[in-house]
Design a protein around this motif. Structure first.
Motif, short mmCIF file in Angstrom:
data_model
loop_
_atom_site.label_atom_id
_atom_site.label_comp_id
_atom_site.label_asym_id
_atom_site.label_seq_id
_atom_site.Cartn_x
_atom_site.Cartn_y
_atom_site.Cartn_z
N SER A 279 -3.01 0.50 -3.83
CA SER A 279 -2.54 0.05 -2.51
C SER A 279 -1.06 0.33 -2.34
O SER A 279 -0.62 0.80 -1.27
CB SER A 279 -2.79 -1.46 -2.35
N GLN A 280 -0.28 0.06 -3.35
CA GLN A 280 1.16 0.31 -3.27
C GLN A 280 1.45 1.80 -3.12
O GLN A 280 2.34 2.18 -2.34
CB GLN A 280 1.85 -0.27 -4.51
N MET A 281 0.71 2.63 -3.81
CA MET A 281 0.90 4.07 -3.68
C MET A 281 0.52 4.55 -2.29
O MET A 281 1.19 5.42 -1.69
CB MET A 281 0.10 4.84 -4.74
N ALA A 282 -0.57 3.98 -1.74
CA ALA A 282 -1.02 4.37 -0.41
C ALA A 282 0.01 4.02 0.66
O ALA A 282 0.23 4.77 1.61
CB ALA A 282 -2.36 3.70 -0.09
N ILE A 283 0.65 2.86 0.51
CA ILE A 283 1.69 2.45 1.46
C ILE A 283 2.93 3.32 1.31
O ILE A 283 3.51 3.77 2.31
CB ILE A 283 2.04 0.96 1.25
N GLN A 284 3.31 3.62 0.07
CA GLN A 284 4.45 4.50 -0.16
C GLN A 284 4.19 5.88 0.42
O GLN A 284 5.09 6.53 0.95
CB GLN A 284 4.76 4.61 -1.65
N TRP A 285 2.94 6.36 0.32
CA TRP A 285 2.60 7.68 0.86
C TRP A 285 2.86 7.73 2.36
O TRP A 285 3.36 8.73 2.88
CB TRP A 285 1.13 7.99 0.57
N ILE A 286 2.53 6.67 3.08
CA ILE A 286 2.76 6.64 4.53
C ILE A 286 4.25 6.60 4.84
O ILE A 286 4.75 7.34 5.71
CB ILE A 286 2.05 5.43 5.17
N LEU A 287 4.98 5.77 4.13
CA LEU A 287 6.40 5.59 4.42
C LEU A 287 7.25 6.79 4.04
O LEU A 287 8.42 6.87 4.44
CB LEU A 287 6.92 4.33 3.72
N LYS A 288 6.69 7.73 3.27
CA LYS A 288 7.46 8.93 2.94
C LYS A 288 7.70 9.77 4.18
O LYS A 288 8.58 10.63 4.22
CB LYS A 288 6.75 9.75 1.86
N ASN A 289 6.93 9.53 5.24
CA ASN A 289 7.09 10.26 6.49
C ASN A 289 8.11 9.52 7.36
O ASN A 289 7.88 8.38 7.76
CB ASN A 289 5.74 10.35 7.21
N ASP A 290 9.23 10.16 7.65
CA ASP A 290 10.29 9.46 8.37
C ASP A 290 9.96 9.22 9.84
O ASP A 290 10.75 8.60 10.56
CB ASP A 290 11.63 10.20 8.24
N SER A 291 8.81 9.69 10.31
CA SER A 291 8.36 9.39 11.66
C SER A 291 7.70 8.02 11.75
O SER A 291 7.48 7.50 12.84
CB SER A 291 7.38 10.46 12.15
N ILE A 292 7.35 7.45 10.60
CA ILE A 292 6.66 6.16 10.55
C ILE A 292 7.67 5.03 10.51
O ILE A 292 8.51 4.96 9.62
CB ILE A 292 5.72 6.07 9.33
N THR A 293 7.57 4.13 11.48
CA THR A 293 8.46 2.98 11.52
C THR A 293 7.98 1.87 10.60
O THR A 293 8.77 1.26 9.86
CB THR A 293 8.54 2.42 12.96
N SER A 294 6.68 1.59 10.64
CA SER A 294 6.14 0.43 9.91
C SER A 294 4.70 0.69 9.53
O SER A 294 4.00 1.48 10.18
CB SER A 294 6.25 -0.82 10.80
N VAL A 295 4.26 0.03 8.47
CA VAL A 295 2.86 0.06 8.03
C VAL A 295 2.25 -1.30 8.33
O VAL A 295 2.77 -2.33 7.91
CB VAL A 295 2.76 0.37 6.52
N LEU A 296 1.15 -1.29 9.06
CA LEU A 296 0.50 -2.52 9.51
C LEU A 296 -0.62 -2.89 8.55
O LEU A 296 -1.64 -2.19 8.48
CB LEU A 296 -0.05 -2.31 10.93
N VAL A 297 -0.42 -3.95 7.80
CA VAL A 297 -1.41 -4.34 6.79
C VAL A 297 -2.21 -5.54 7.29
O VAL A 297 -1.69 -6.44 7.94
CB VAL A 297 -0.76 -4.66 5.44
#
Length: 331
Positions: A279-297
């Motif tokens: 789960s932590q890796m999956a969230i980090q994968w999304i946040l590596k994209n600087d177009s993403i402001t936030s991850v909604l869990v």
């Protein structure tokens, strides 16, 4: 009487939403699941307050979250009234309208002025709020001209019922058009909410990421764990009691098959080698994209919430690791 953690803002976990002046936490909490009529109120409250105590200021709802439509807003409203009302100016509360909500021609799927206005009025009443911080049109629709939706969103802001507006489940082409319509009516459109995960790259392929970056919009990604598949509990197959367990229809909808099971196992092993959870890796994968402001869990416990928040403290994925993830998933 609840008193918030005095150290909740000690860590810098915020991103500005596109080119707007609004900062959102890198992790936000969604109430799509686990906040309905069949869920434990004390557990809901514990999740919300634990999130706020850790600097999570953004809570995301929609008119039809339930499963009984409106129930998540009612439950959140009770938690807000009893615990968070003194902190209203520290919170970002969002809701949406666009999918079926009530019977008849004015409560179904669409973006008409009639529906959006009535829906937001109902949402505010259920939550006991004077305004929401972000109000979304929940889905693209052919039934209503974009001009009508954009004008309604502009008027909602002028009436003080919302501070900002967003679009959910739009593709890049339609978002581009809506950007210009909102500009025409001075509607402060700042954010897109879309599904995005290691397993679902749709917004990379339909122009949404490209258009959002070009137009200065933020993106908040929902279903970052692919409905739980990108978590340790799926490492050895579908766990008993999960949404997909003994449910072929849901497995098909989630695209879970032998190949997906192999991918999950390999991703799990990769995360374990880094000393973190999948789960932590999956969230980090999304946040590596600087177009993403936030991850909604969406979480069912404070333990799961804290695990997800801890993803912000792990080392970012390297270029070689990102390539390895793409190789595993075939993307």
């Amino acid at each position: 009487m609840y008193t918030a953690n005095e150290k909740r803002y000690d860590n810098d976990i915020y991103n500005y939403c596109g080119k707007s002046g609004l900062a959102l936490p890198k992790i936000s909490v969604g109430l799509w699941q686990n906040f309905g009529n069949n869920d434990d109120y004390e557990n809901m409250k514990k999740i919300i307050l634990t999130a706020f105590d850790n600097g999570i200021t953004h809570f995301d709802l929609a008119n039809n979250y339930g499963p009984e439509p409106g129930r998540a807003e009612i439950n959140f409203g009770k938690i807000f009234k009893e615990n968070l009302k003194p902190y209203r100016d520290e919170l970002i509360i969002s809701t949406k309208a666009g999918y079926e909500m009530w019977q008849g021609p004015y409560g179904g799927r669409g973006g008409s002025r009639k529906y959006l206005t009535a829906s937001l009025d109902q949402s505010l009443k259920r939550m006991g709020l004077d305004y929401v911080d972000i109000f979304y049109h929940h889905c693209m629709t052919n039934e209503t001209p974009l001009e009508e939706t954009a004008l309604c969103l502009s008027d909602i802001v002028r009436q003080g019922k919302a501070l900002y507006v967003g679009m959910s489940n739009y593709d890049g082409k339609t978002m581009h058009k809506m950007h210009h319509k909102c500009d025409d009516y001075n509607a402060p459109f700042i954010i897109n909410q879309n599904r995005y995960s290691i397993f679902d790259r749709t917004i990379e392929n339909n122009g949404l990421i490209k258009e959002s970056k070009h137009k200065g919009k933020g993106i908040i990604a929902f279903s970052p764990l692919a409905q739980g598949q990108l978590s340790d509990k799926y490492a050895n197959g579908i766990p008993e009691g999960s949404r997909l367990y003994n449910n072929e229809a849901k497995q098909k909808h989630a695209k879970y098959d032998e190949e997906r099971a192999r991918q999950i196992k390999e991703l799990y092993n990769m995360a374990a080698d880094r000393g973190i959870t999948l789960s932590q890796m999956a969230i980090q994968w999304i946040l590596k994209n600087d177009s993403i402001t936030s991850v909604l869990v969406g979480v069912h416990s404070t333990e799961q919430l804290l695990e997800n928040i801890s993803a912000l403290n792990v080392e970012p994925l390297t270029a070689s690791e990102l390539k390895q993830i793409d190789k595993i998933t075939g993307c």
